[in-house]
Design a protein around this motif. Structure first.
Motif, PDB file in Angstrom:
ATOM      1  N   GLU A 194       0.544  -0.075  -2.353  1.00 18.39           N
ATOM      2  CA  GLU A 194      -0.317   0.857  -1.625  1.00 18.39           C
ATOM      3  C   GLU A 194       0.221   2.282  -1.672  1.00 18.39           C
ATOM      4  OE1 GLU A 194      -1.154  -0.902   2.220  1.00 18.39           O
ATOM      5  OE2 GLU A 194      -2.622  -2.268   1.296  1.00 18.39           O
ATOM      6  N   GLY A 195       1.523   2.444  -1.908  1.00 17.54           N
ATOM      7  CA  GLY A 195       2.108   3.770  -2.028  1.00 17.54           C
ATOM      8  C   GLY A 195       1.928   4.412  -3.390  1.00 17.54           C
ATOM      9  N   LEU A 196       1.530   3.640  -4.381  1.00 16.86           N
ATOM     10  CA  LEU A 196       1.341   4.178  -5.731  1.00 16.86           C
ATOM     11  C   LEU A 196       0.101   5.058  -5.862  1.00 16.86           C
ATOM     12  CD1 LEU A 196       2.249   1.128  -8.011  1.00 16.86           C
ATOM     13  CD2 LEU A 196       3.506   3.286  -7.801  1.00 16.86           C
ATOM     14  N   HIS A 197      -0.943   4.739  -5.105  1.00 15.51           N
ATOM     15  CA  HIS A 197      -2.205   5.494  -5.213  1.00 15.51           C
ATOM     16  C   HIS A 197      -2.988   5.313  -3.917  1.00 15.51           C
ATOM     17  CE1 HIS A 197      -6.188   6.734  -6.675  1.00 15.51           C
ATOM     18  NE2 HIS A 197      -5.549   7.323  -7.673  1.00 15.51           N
ATOM     19  N   LYS A 198      -3.671   6.341  -3.485  1.00 15.82           N
ATOM     20  CA  LYS A 198      -4.391   6.287  -2.202  1.00 15.82           C
ATOM     21  C   LYS A 198      -5.514   5.251  -2.185  1.00 15.82           C
ATOM     22  CE  LYS A 198      -7.436  10.090  -3.440  1.00 15.82           C
ATOM     23  NZ  LYS A 198      -7.876  11.440  -3.141  1.00 15.82           N
ATOM     24  N   LYS A 199      -6.001   4.836  -3.346  1.00 17.58           N
ATOM     25  CA  LYS A 199      -7.078   3.840  -3.392  1.00 17.58           C
ATOM     26  C   LYS A 199      -6.577   2.415  -3.606  1.00 17.58           C
ATOM     27  CE  LYS A 199     -10.788   6.913  -4.680  1.00 17.58           C
ATOM     28  NZ  LYS A 199     -12.028   7.025  -5.415  1.00 17.58           N
ATOM     29  N   ASN A 200      -5.263   2.253  -3.749  1.00 19.60           N
ATOM     30  CA  ASN A 200      -4.706   0.910  -3.932  1.00 19.60           C
ATOM     31  C   ASN A 200      -4.684   0.162  -2.609  1.00 19.60           C
ATOM     32  OD1 ASN A 200      -4.284   1.481  -6.608  1.00 19.60           O
ATOM     33  ND2 ASN A 200      -2.062   1.476  -6.501  1.00 19.60           N
ATOM     34  N   LYS A 201      -5.118  -1.081  -2.649  1.00 17.30           N
ATOM     35  CA  LYS A 201      -5.111  -1.954  -1.472  1.00 17.30           C
ATOM     36  C   LYS A 201      -4.485  -3.284  -1.859  1.00 17.30           C
ATOM     37  CE  LYS A 201      -7.598   0.919   0.988  1.00 17.30           C
ATOM     38  NZ  LYS A 201      -6.841   2.093   1.287  1.00 17.30           N
TER      39      LYS A 201
END
Length: 112
Positions: free
Chosen positions: A87-94
């Motif tokens: 989730e810290g890699l990209h704001k849209k990652n879940k």
């Protein structure tokens, strides 16, 4: 942003996730990645999915199998560091381990 641009970012993030998992002692194998329409319909029929609009169909989701010390695990607590990294890699990652309606620890996605 085009779908292919999102898929490129997602693929690079998955590569980072795999490397990070190895660094923290989690080995993994692929579960589901791309799902065609037939497979998605069958998953929906069997109750293994809740939608035909799965991000797996758009190549923006993947499920993994996790091994710690050679033992298969889907335990949220043991995998939470990996989920936080994702989730810290990209704001849209879940990460599915943090879903509110149900827990799906093998699932990593990039929302549209």
């Amino acid at each position: 942003m085009s779908l292919s641009s999102k898929q490129i970012i997602f693929s690079k993030n998955i590569a980072s996730l795999i490397v990070y998992a190895d660094m923290i002692g989690i080995e993994l194998t692929f579960g589901d990645a791309f799902r065609n329409e037939f497979t998605q319909r069958e998953y929906l029929r069997l109750g293994l999915s809740r939608t035909m609009n799965s991000l797996h169909r758009k190549r923006l989701a993947v499920d993994f199998n996790f091994f710690i010390d050679g033992e298969l695990t889907y335990d949220k607590e043991r995998l939470s560091e990996l989920g936080e990294f994702w989730e810290g890699l990209h704001k849209k990652n879940k990460w599915g381990g943090n879903f509110k309606s149900f827990t799906d620890t093998p699932h990593f996605q990039m929302s549209e």
